[in-house]
Design a protein around this motif. Structure first.
Motif, PDB file in Angstrom:
ATOM      1  N   ILE A   1      32.829  55.190  50.580  1.00  0.00           N
ATOM      2  CA  ILE A   1      32.566  56.556  50.098  1.00  0.00           C
ATOM      3  C   ILE A   1      33.873  57.323  49.955  1.00  0.00           C
ATOM      4  O   ILE A   1      34.092  58.043  48.972  1.00  0.00           O
ATOM      5  CB  ILE A   1      31.597  57.279  51.057  1.00  0.00           C
ATOM      6  N   ASP A   2      34.765  57.162  50.921  1.00  0.00           N
ATOM      7  CA  ASP A   2      36.066  57.842  50.880  1.00  0.00           C
ATOM      8  C   ASP A   2      36.881  57.372  49.672  1.00  0.00           C
ATOM      9  O   ASP A   2      37.515  58.180  48.976  1.00  0.00           O
ATOM     10  CB  ASP A   2      36.814  57.571  52.189  1.00  0.00           C
ATOM     11  N   GLU A   3      36.853  56.081  49.395  1.00  0.00           N
ATOM     12  CA  GLU A   3      37.605  55.540  48.253  1.00  0.00           C
ATOM     13  C   GLU A   3      37.075  56.095  46.937  1.00  0.00           C
ATOM     14  O   GLU A   3      37.849  56.471  46.050  1.00  0.00           O
ATOM     15  CB  GLU A   3      37.510  54.014  48.256  1.00  0.00           C
ATOM     16  N   GLN A   4      35.742  56.158  46.798  1.00  0.00           N
ATOM     17  CA  GLN A   4      35.149  56.684  45.563  1.00  0.00           C
ATOM     18  C   GLN A   4      35.462  58.165  45.373  1.00  0.00           C
ATOM     19  O   GLN A   4      35.704  58.618  44.254  1.00  0.00           O
ATOM     20  CB  GLN A   4      33.633  56.465  45.574  1.00  0.00           C
ATOM     21  N   ASN A   5      35.464  58.917  46.471  1.00  0.00           N
ATOM     22  CA  ASN A   5      35.808  60.346  46.378  1.00  0.00           C
ATOM     23  C   ASN A   5      37.255  60.537  45.936  1.00  0.00           C
ATOM     24  O   ASN A   5      37.572  61.466  45.177  1.00  0.00           O
ATOM     25  CB  ASN A   5      35.574  61.027  47.728  1.00  0.00           C
ATOM     26  N   LYS A   6      38.145  59.669  46.400  1.00  0.00           N
ATOM     27  CA  LYS A   6      39.557  59.756  45.994  1.00  0.00           C
ATOM     28  C   LYS A   6      39.701  59.462  44.500  1.00  0.00           C
ATOM     29  O   LYS A   6      40.474  60.123  43.790  1.00  0.00           O
ATOM     30  CB  LYS A   6      40.395  58.782  46.816  1.00  0.00           C
TER      31      LYS A   6
END
Length: 658
Positions: A244-249
């Protein structure tokens, strides 16, 4: 030795959060008047079950930005977070069995204030203690319990109590009556009632069995969901968080690099998508709530099965024990026609007693079945209401989707298709992650209940030990007061008072005396404050020697300098203070402009020496206007009136979310 350690106080609203952390030993919060430093202690008191509300008409900054307060504490080796709203539902305290940062994967237990106080008493291994007293303006009797709040008067000393005759809230007749009993409870000087102890033991053992049944239900739920592997669930949860963190970045990078992300079409599109996301999240929250209710219903179904089995067993016993007895019938011998003595009346009496007991048991089981059944009906009604609400939200969701489809046909927003695909992926990840977190919450709930059983078993063992030794040992009582007298005199002597006269802690009233007069009789504020702090210090020291085991083991003190004056800080301190504590040169000067004259500098310094020594084994949180330089290393926060007090927008931990 059971004790409470306060780790963090968190004030939070929809878009604001600030965390105040505390040292394990001495923590000092200094600052100007009306800066919110005393509010810190009031909020701690509030989380620990204060009956009154926080006056938001006075605490305007708090009212504007916050709607709830959290208190992260450690009781022995267990970390617990208390949550209490400050605007509505103030009579409820939610208890999470985890640190504040882990709340997302834990389900709280919600208590009324009285139940929450009983919970804290159990965690501190303090037995319930009840008094029989006369009702107000009546000759009738009533039962009154000694609660955690009564013991807490020996912990939190408000600035209007310190150095006054209202120490331990003595002016309140009701609290004055309960104070000696709270003292006895802290020092295990209570003479217990055998019947009450036996009843408490039975209730505790029954609660252990009920909790074991609840654990069995939760384990069964995990098995049905194929979520028994806790380590595997945690690994999956960590992986989802990372994804989720990677997609938000990636999404943030696309938005920042887009050349057209500021036009009106994009703004309208983003608003529509935001509205859609809010509805989607609300639907998801409703469905999560429905799952929790269904889990509760399943647990109650298991409980009903147990009750029905017990009821069937009682019915069978009643049927077997039924005897047809005709006590008045004459019985003759068939051989000689002589009368035979009729003994059936004795059997009848025994049978009636047995039947009466069984019918009482059956009545209790029937009442339990009715109660659980009604609770299930109420929860099923809640599910119906949730389904209706979800249906309405789904209609809105479909309408918004149609609007967005039509909108995108007529606009030129090339980068938004990428954002959409990423959002779809993020939402899917979040939903899948929530399923994993649900399993983790159940595992945490099982841990909580297992710990609860451990606590209950310790309580049951205490009850058994007390049943074996009901009378308070007079030698132990003498030992307690001898120790307290010695430590009380030591501290008073250090504060420059002659203790050769009648200086002691009274064995009947349990309050401190100096030169034959009690702490409620003397009039000098300085003397009263010294007596009170010496008394509290002696209690804390006695806890280390295993006497005051029922004391929570920490102190909250508000403004100890008012009867001794304050110390002026060295001008060079200006260079040592950080940005959070002092914002401008003028504000710093306003602090130093306060009265610097000291009535008794030696006593004032010695008070701090004593507090530092006590903090080696106990937590002490002190609020003070301008503490002396020697305790600067313990001064964790300095609040200023206005924008840089307790509620300080420059310290907002949720600022990035805006």
């Amino acid at each position: 030795m059971s004790r409470i350690l306060i780790r963090k106080l968190i004030i939070q609203g929809l878009m604001y959060r600030r965390t105040i952390e505390f040292n394990e030993g001495l923590t000092i919060i200094s600052g100007e008047k009306t800066s919110g430093k005393s509010l810190v202690l009031s909020l701690i008191d509030y989380c620990f079950g204060k009956s009154g509300k926080i006056d938001l008409s006075v605490q305007k900054e708090l009212a504007s930005h916050c709607d709830q307060v959290f208190l992260e504490i450690k009781i022995n080796d267990e970390v617990i977070t208390l949550r209490r709203p400050i605007k509505e539902n103030q009579t409820k305290i939610s208890i999470y069995f985890c640190a504040f940062e882990d709340l997302d994967t834990y389900t709280p237990r919600v208590f009324g204030i009285k139940e929450a106080m009983k919970f804290l008493m159990r965690k501190l291994n303090i037995n319930e203690y009840k008094l029989i007293k006369n009702k107000k303006h009546s000759n009738e009797k009533e039962i009154e319990g000694i609660s955690f709040r009564d013991i807490f008067r020996y912990v939190y000393i408000h600035q209007h109590e310190l150095g006054t005759n209202n120490f331990l809230q003595n002016i309140d007749a009701f609290k004055r009556y309960k104070n000696p009993h709270a003292f006895k409870l802290m020092f295990n000087l209570v003479e217990a009632d055998k019947n009450e102890l036996s009843d408490s033991l039975v209730r505790t053992e029954n609660e252990i069995e009920e909790t074991k049944k609840e654990i069995s239900g939760l384990v069964s739920y995990l098995k049905d969901k194929d979520a028994e592997d806790r380590i595997g669930l945690q690994a999956k949860s960590d992986k989802f968080i990372k994804s989720i963190d990677e997609q938000n970045k990636i999404k943030t990078a696309i938005i920042n690099n887009s050349k057209s992300n500021s036009n009106n079409e994009n703004e309208m599109y983003i608003k529509l998508k935001k509205d859609l996301a809010l509805i989607t999240n609300e639907i998801y929250d409703c469905q999560s709530k429905k799952k929790h209710i269904q889990l509760s219903i399943n647990s109650k179904k298991l409980l009903l099965e147990e009750y029905n089995i017990e009821q069937a067993e009682v019915d069978a016993t009643l049927e077997v024990n039924y005897k047809l007895v005709i006590s008045e019938q004459k019985i003759e011998c068939p051989l000689c026609n002589s009368n035979v003595v009729n003994t059936t009346s004795e059997v009848e009496g025994e049978s009636k007693n047995s039947e009466k007991m069984l019918r009482n048991v059956k009545k209790e089981i029937t009442n339990k079945i009715a109660l659980v059944t009604n609770l299930m009906k109420h929860e099923m009604k809640n599910i119906e209401e949730i389904d209706i609400h979800v249906k309405r939200l789904t209609k809105k969701q479909n309408l918004l989707n149609e609007v967005i489809v039509e909108f995108t046909k007529e606009t030129d927003v090339p980068f938004l298709s990428q954002i959409d695909s990423i959002n779809v992926m993020i939402n899917r990840l979040i939903k899948d992650h929530e399923m994993i977190k649900e399993g983790l919450r159940i595992h945490h709930k099982i841990d909580e209940k297992k710990n609860h059983i451990i606590g209950l078993e310790a309580t049951a063992l205490r009850y058994k030990n007390e049943l074996n030794n009901l009378q308070v040992n007079e030698e132990y009582k003498e030992e307690v007061f001898s120790f307290l007298d010695k430590e009380y005199k030591k501290i008073m002597y250090r504060l420059k008072y002659n203790t050769d006269g009648a200086t002691y802690i009274d064995v009947e009233s349990h309050i401190p005396y100096f030169e034959g007069a009690s702490v409620y009789v003397h009039e000098s504020g300085g003397l009263l404050e010294c007596m009170q702090l010496s008394y509290l210090g002696a209690i804390l020291i006695s806890k280390v020697d295993n006497y005051a085991l029922g004391h929570p083991g920490f102190l909250l003190l508000d403004s100890i300098s008012k009867y001794f004056g304050t110390l002026k800080k060295n001008d060079q301190e200006e260079e040592k203070l950080d940005v959070e504590k002092i914002v401008t040169q003028e504000e710093f000067k306003s602090i130093l402009d306060e009265k610097s004259k000291i009535n008794d500098p030696e006593v004032y310094q010695e008070l701090y020496e004593i507090l530092i020594e006590l903090s080696d084994n106990h937590q002490i949180i002190l609020v003070e206007n301008t503490p002396p330089e020697k305790v600067d290393k313990y001064t964790k926060y300095t609040f200023l009136s206005g924008k840089h007090g307790l509620v300080d927008l420059s310290q907002n931990e949720l600022a990035d979310m805006k």
